[in-house]
Motif scaffolding. Structure first.
Motif, short mmCIF file in Angstrom:
data_model
loop_
_atom_site.label_atom_id
_atom_site.label_comp_id
_atom_site.label_asym_id
_atom_site.label_seq_id
_atom_site.Cartn_x
_atom_site.Cartn_y
_atom_site.Cartn_z
N LEU A 255 -6.73 -7.27 6.77
CA LEU A 255 -7.95 -6.63 7.25
C LEU A 255 -8.78 -6.11 6.08
O LEU A 255 -10.02 -6.28 6.05
CB LEU A 255 -7.59 -5.47 8.19
N ALA A 256 -8.13 -5.49 5.09
CA ALA A 256 -8.86 -4.95 3.94
C ALA A 256 -9.53 -6.06 3.14
O ALA A 256 -10.66 -5.91 2.67
CB ALA A 256 -7.90 -4.16 3.05
N HIS A 257 -8.83 -7.19 2.99
CA HIS A 257 -9.41 -8.31 2.24
C HIS A 257 -10.61 -8.91 2.99
O HIS A 257 -11.62 -9.26 2.37
CB HIS A 257 -8.34 -9.38 2.00
N VAL A 258 -10.49 -9.04 4.29
CA VAL A 258 -11.61 -9.58 5.07
C VAL A 258 -12.84 -8.68 4.95
O VAL A 258 -13.97 -9.16 4.76
CB VAL A 258 -11.20 -9.75 6.55
N CYS B 235 -8.66 0.85 1.84
CA CYS B 235 -8.01 0.82 0.53
C CYS B 235 -6.94 1.89 0.41
O CYS B 235 -5.87 1.66 -0.18
CB CYS B 235 -9.06 0.98 -0.57
N LEU B 236 -7.18 3.06 0.97
CA LEU B 236 -6.16 4.10 0.97
C LEU B 236 -4.96 3.69 1.83
O LEU B 236 -3.80 3.94 1.47
CB LEU B 236 -6.75 5.42 1.47
N LEU B 237 -5.25 3.03 2.95
CA LEU B 237 -4.16 2.57 3.82
C LEU B 237 -3.28 1.56 3.09
O LEU B 237 -2.05 1.66 3.13
CB LEU B 237 -4.76 1.94 5.08
N THR B 238 -3.90 0.58 2.42
CA THR B 238 -3.10 -0.46 1.74
C THR B 238 -2.42 0.08 0.49
O THR B 238 -1.45 -0.52 0.01
CB THR B 238 -3.98 -1.66 1.38
N LEU B 239 -2.91 1.17 -0.06
CA LEU B 239 -2.22 1.78 -1.20
C LEU B 239 -0.88 2.36 -0.77
O LEU B 239 0.14 2.19 -1.47
CB LEU B 239 -3.10 2.88 -1.82
N GLY C 57 -0.51 -5.59 -3.25
CA GLY C 57 -1.41 -4.78 -2.43
C GLY C 57 -1.71 -3.44 -3.07
O GLY C 57 -2.87 -2.98 -3.03
N ARG C 58 -0.71 -2.80 -3.68
CA ARG C 58 -0.95 -1.50 -4.30
C ARG C 58 -1.83 -1.64 -5.54
O ARG C 58 -2.74 -0.83 -5.77
CB ARG C 58 0.38 -0.84 -4.65
N LEU C 59 -1.57 -2.67 -6.34
CA LEU C 59 -2.41 -2.88 -7.52
C LEU C 59 -3.85 -3.19 -7.11
O LEU C 59 -4.80 -2.69 -7.71
CB LEU C 59 -1.83 -4.01 -8.38
N TRP C 60 -3.99 -4.03 -6.11
CA TRP C 60 -5.34 -4.38 -5.61
C TRP C 60 -6.05 -3.14 -5.10
O TRP C 60 -7.25 -2.96 -5.35
CB TRP C 60 -5.20 -5.43 -4.51
N PRO D 117 1.15 -1.01 2.33
CA PRO D 117 0.64 -2.36 2.05
C PRO D 117 1.31 -3.43 2.91
O PRO D 117 2.00 -4.33 2.41
CB PRO D 117 0.95 -2.55 0.57
N THR D 118 1.14 -3.35 4.21
CA THR D 118 1.68 -4.37 5.10
C THR D 118 0.75 -5.59 5.10
O THR D 118 -0.41 -5.51 4.69
CB THR D 118 1.80 -3.83 6.54
N ARG D 119 1.28 -6.70 5.60
CA ARG D 119 0.49 -7.93 5.60
C ARG D 119 -0.80 -7.78 6.43
O ARG D 119 -1.88 -8.18 6.00
CB ARG D 119 1.33 -9.09 6.16
N LYS D 120 -0.69 -7.18 7.63
CA LYS D 120 -1.87 -7.04 8.49
C LYS D 120 -2.91 -6.11 7.87
O LYS D 120 -4.12 -6.37 7.94
CB LYS D 120 -1.45 -6.53 9.87
N ALA D 121 -2.44 -5.01 7.26
CA ALA D 121 -3.38 -4.07 6.64
C ALA D 121 -4.10 -4.73 5.47
O ALA D 121 -5.33 -4.59 5.31
CB ALA D 121 -2.64 -2.82 6.18
N LEU D 122 -3.35 -5.47 4.65
CA LEU D 122 -3.96 -6.16 3.51
C LEU D 122 -4.95 -7.23 3.97
O LEU D 122 -6.01 -7.41 3.37
CB LEU D 122 -2.88 -6.78 2.62
#
Length: 621
Positions: A69-72, A55-59, A9-12, A62-67
């Protein structure tokens, strides 16, 4: 939180934030040149108000739900932007879609599937370079890229390379193929070697003056974290621990900034990210080597495990063969002793296999076999089928492959543009798609007075190559020509106006294209609103039948001129001597824009027709 998922998640997130950081640098006047040539476009306020905060949130979290939502949201933005997306964005969207689809399964399932997918995508990119035009160094994109790389070397090395330039250029297509075919399998079988080879390739791409495709490089390098997830997670934690390695990472960023200013005339986040991620992965590899030397974590070195397994299998097989072939010659005691040895070796072999399985689990590659096979199969199908059918040219995974997408195929193994061959009157899905593509007439455009159309096709970018690179290529017998049709369409599609090609000293090249692409380009010119005229020749060749660029160039037919004034709604079609167009020519002039859904999927490459061409496709990317 998830350890493996957090590292991914952080790398993404870092990859997604690069275009936003470059937008800030550009606003400050610090961005090198125009930044990475293939940076992910930022096309709306929704990018800043939705994607940027996610993207700042997942940086940082990087929780599963945050990732998820960001991916969607990333996938939704990708769909909204098509067709003005880069080929590497399709690559990235494939991984993001896999994450979303497997979000309810274990993180090891995602990592195992994404690893297989990444390796498959490298194979697809290499597969599409098996064309006669790519393998011919005179027209190959490999020659163009290597020439750019040579002129970035220090002066002394440039002199050495120049003396062997012809040999280097002749070998460039084969060496590129070997490297791209090797990266994917090595990432799976020996992640350290695969990552090192991939890093070497993408860091070279990051130095190129014109084909500075660092968006693609960052996209690929970020996914290397999937192949050493636990150690990458540890390296990322170490980077912010305020220890010795924090200073090393800071120094690497500083060196990257200086190098970027030297190579590209400013600071570019994509370049800095490539260099910093290389340091992260090198540190991760050092961690794996340290654990093996200390006897912790993995049981022995990778090579020792592989040798033990091969040696045990060989001894077992050879003993088994002896028992079978010499059974009649052995005494009862000898048979009993050999069976005991066989049992011992079976147990030893199982232990070695168990060691490999434990290592696979530790590396995050324990996804079920059926899942890995399904993802691999679907990825290979998606990577190959659209170009074979003719549903994708630009944005397909045929990047820098010199692929002939219509009018026959130049690929050594597969056809291209099959839908052009479907009978529109026969019924069925293929026929309906064929009808959507319109008639399969080929057209040669001789000239135009439209700035927009001239910038879109053939988008001759030769003068933007470093002069020394052009001289080296031409001295070695290569054409030294380069066309940026994909980039010019992206530039216009991102709302930046007409791509400023600049004063090109090369002879203007006529180009061939299909009736479908001509109608798409004319629709864009009408939307642009400026009066324009196009001089062209209808060719007696079809997109559905094999023919060569040399035939398209040499055909001597009557030329017609399409003229339009979109604002006044005036349109005319006449031959160069003033006589009216015939029915076929008039049909082309009046053709409506293709269906919107197809325009969002298919942008076709024009084919420049150069006087010294022998029928191959010149580099256009």
């Amino acid at each position: 939180r998830m350890e493996i998922g957090a590292a991914y998640g952080r790398l993404w997130s870092i990859q997604q934030l690069c275009p936003f950081a470059d937008a800030g640098l550009n606003a400050l006047g610090l961005l090198g040149a125009a930044g990475a040539v293939d940076a992910r476009p930022i096309l709306s306020n929704g990018d800043f108000y939705v994607r940027l905060p996610l993207c700042l949130l997942t940086l940082f979290y990087p929780t599963r739900k945050a990732l998820l939502l960001a991916h969607v949201m990333n996938l939704a933005a990708f769909c909204a932007w098509t067709p003005f997306v880069w080929d590497h964005q399709y690559w990235g969207a494939a991984t993001e879609a896999t994450f979303v689809l497997l979000s309810m399964r274990s993180e090891s399932d995602f990592v195992g599937a994404a690893r297989a997918q990444t390796a498959s995508l490298y194979l697809v990119a290499a597969f599409w370079k098996l064309t006669t035009s790519f393998l011919d160094y005179r027209t190959s994109c490999a020659t163009v890229l290597v020439a750019e790389a040579l002129v970035t070397l220090p002066k002394l090395l440039q002199a050495v390379a120049s003396s062997a330039a012809e040999t280097i250029f002749i070998a460039a297509p084969a060496l590129t193929l070997v490297m791209e075919f090797a990266v994917g399998p090595l990432l799976v079988m020996s992640p350290r070697l695969g990552v090192l080879l991939g890093l070497s390739f993408h860091l070279v791409v990051a130095t190129l003056p014109l084909n500075y495709a660092c968006g693609f490089s960052v996209n690929c390098i970020v996914r290397y974290g999937l192949f050493m997830p636990h150690h990458v997670a540890a390296a990322l934690r170490e980077a912010v621990s305020l220890g010795t390695w924090t200073a090393v990472h800071a120094a690497a960023v500083g060196v990257a900034v200086i190098g970027c200013r030297h190579l590209h005339g400013g600071i570019d986040t994509h370049f800095v990210a490539c260099v910093w991620l290389a340091v992260v992965y090198v540190r991760s590899m050092l961690m794996t080597l340290g654990r093996e030397r200390q006897g912790g974590g993995d049981a022995g070195s990778v090579w020792q495990q592989a040798w033990d397994m091969i040696d045990s299998a060989w001894v077992f097989c050879s003993r088994h063969i002896i028992v079978v072939s010499k059974d009649a010659m052995l005494s009862q005691d000898q048979r009993r002793r050999l069976k005991e040895i066989e049992a011992e070796e079976k147990a030893a072999l199982q232990q070695v296999k168990a060691g490999f399985s434990a290592r696979r689990v530790a590396m995050g590659a324990s996804a079920p076999t059926w899942l890995v096979a399904a993802v691999t199969g679907l990825t290979l199908l998606w990577g190959v089928a659209p170009a074979v059918l003719g549903l994708q040219n630009m944005s397909a995974l045929t990047m820098y492959g010199n692929v002939k997408h219509w009018g026959g195929s130049n690929h050594l193994l597969v056809p291209t543009g099959l839908l052009h061959r479907a009978d529109g009157a026969a019924g069925g899905l293929g026929s309906r798609l064929s009808l959507a593509l319109g008639n399969d007439t080929l057209v040669r455009v001789e000239s135009t007075d439209s700035r927009l159309l001239a910038s879109l096709s053939p988008a001759d970018s030769t003068d933007q190559l470093p002069p020394r690179a052009r001289r080296l290529m031409r001295a070695a017998g290569a054409s030294g020509r380069y066309f940026g049709a994909y980039y010019s369409r992206m530039y216009h599609g991102e709302g930046r106006g007409v791509w400023p090609i600049g004063g090109n000293n090369e002879s203007p090249a006529p180009y061939a294209l299909t009736a479908y692409e001509l109608s798409r380009l004319l629709a864009m010119a009408r939307e642009h609103g400026e009066p324009f005229s196009v001089r062209l020749t209808l060719l007696p060749f079809r997109a559905s039948a094999p023919s060569s660029p040399a035939q398209w160039r040499d055909f001597d037919g009557r030329q017609v001129i399409f003229s339009e004034e979109p604002g006044a709604n005036r349109r005319s079609c006449a031959t160069v001597d003033g006589s009216p167009c015939n029915a076929a020519e008039q049909t082309l002039a009046d053709a409506p824009a293709p269906p919107r859904w197809l325009r969002r999927l298919l942008m076709q490459y024009p084919v420049p027709l150069l006087p010294d061409s022998e029928g191959e496709i010149h580099c256009s990317a």
